[in-house]
Enzyme design. Sequence first.
Site, short mmCIF file in Angstrom:
data_model
loop_
_atom_site.label_atom_id
_atom_site.label_comp_id
_atom_site.label_asym_id
_atom_site.label_seq_id
_atom_site.Cartn_x
_atom_site.Cartn_y
_atom_site.Cartn_z
N GLU A 12 55.29 35.46 49.13
CA GLU A 12 55.98 34.53 48.28
C GLU A 12 55.45 34.39 47.30
O GLU A 12 55.96 34.41 46.06
CB GLU A 12 55.88 33.31 48.69
N GLY A 78 64.90 27.14 55.05
CA GLY A 78 65.78 27.08 55.99
C GLY A 78 66.86 26.17 55.74
O GLY A 78 66.48 25.64 54.74
N ILE A 152 62.07 25.84 62.59
CA ILE A 152 63.41 25.58 62.81
C ILE A 152 64.50 26.55 63.35
O ILE A 152 65.20 27.51 62.17
CB ILE A 152 64.11 24.08 62.40
N MET A 172 57.85 24.29 55.75
CA MET A 172 56.96 23.95 56.43
C MET A 172 55.19 23.65 55.62
O MET A 172 54.26 23.48 55.81
CB MET A 172 56.23 24.94 57.14
N GLU A 173 56.27 23.20 54.17
CA GLU A 173 54.82 23.05 53.20
C GLU A 173 55.38 22.10 52.26
O GLU A 173 54.20 21.49 51.51
CB GLU A 173 54.70 24.52 52.50
N ASP A 196 67.25 31.55 55.46
CA ASP A 196 68.20 31.40 57.57
C ASP A 196 68.46 30.53 57.65
O ASP A 196 68.50 29.46 56.25
CB ASP A 196 66.85 31.74 58.06
#
Length: 229
Positions: A12, A78, A152, A172-173, A196
């Site tokens: 990233e 996601g 997920i 997640m962050e 995704d």
Amino acid sequence: MKIAIMGAMPEEIAPILEHMGEYATTAYAGNKFYECSYGGHDLIITYSKIGKVFSTLTAATLIERFGAEMVLFSGVAGAVSDELNIGDMIVSTSLIQHDLDITAFGHPYGYVPEGKQYVEADKKLIAIAHEVAKEIGVSLQEGIIATGDQFIADPERKGWIREVCNADALEMEGASVAVVCDVMEVPFFILRSISDAADMDASFNFDEFLESSAQVSAEFIIHMVEKIG
Ligand code: SAH
């Protein structure tokens, strides 16, 4: 201004470091921090590693140890909203921790006493992002991002997050960075490009699109830095 740019994974921030060319490296608390000047600003660039704990540590370190006056997050997510496809960009208006649960005491998901269920991102930075999107001719959606310590890949859990958190994307962050910046009164901005759809194919799509989606987000963040006065 001293601007921090962070991601969660090396992929990233790699496009940002490549763009900068030269930078000084400092190792601290298990991470590497890269410093350079760009667009009239001092930049401090790093990736935290995945999840809420590492990203919390990194956001706090960027502010406390390196004196960041603003935090820009660049990465992948996601999709929850059907309107977000792989490669699309979303900027978060507010963020919630979908896995924070003391509902047994009658509190809503994502809430703990003296915290906020939703943390709002900086409105000025969101406005700048829309200007940038217009200038460079890309489409930028805004919405709620839900964060948790889970990858997920499950339509049922995704549906739950959509229903309960009203989320448009998940990762997640973001929310942990948001909490740190909010209490430390440092403006922040969380940008994600979709890798995704958090469904059965999520891990395959993630592996296929991580680099290209991370690149989309990173390029946009570089334009943001150029635009920030
Ligand atoms: N492939 C990695 C793990 C990636 S975890 C490995 O094996 O090491 C997913 C990362 O991308 C997290 O940083 C998260 O913020 C983001 N992300 C993208 N899609 C996600 C999804 N469906 N669920 C949760 N996080 C997602």
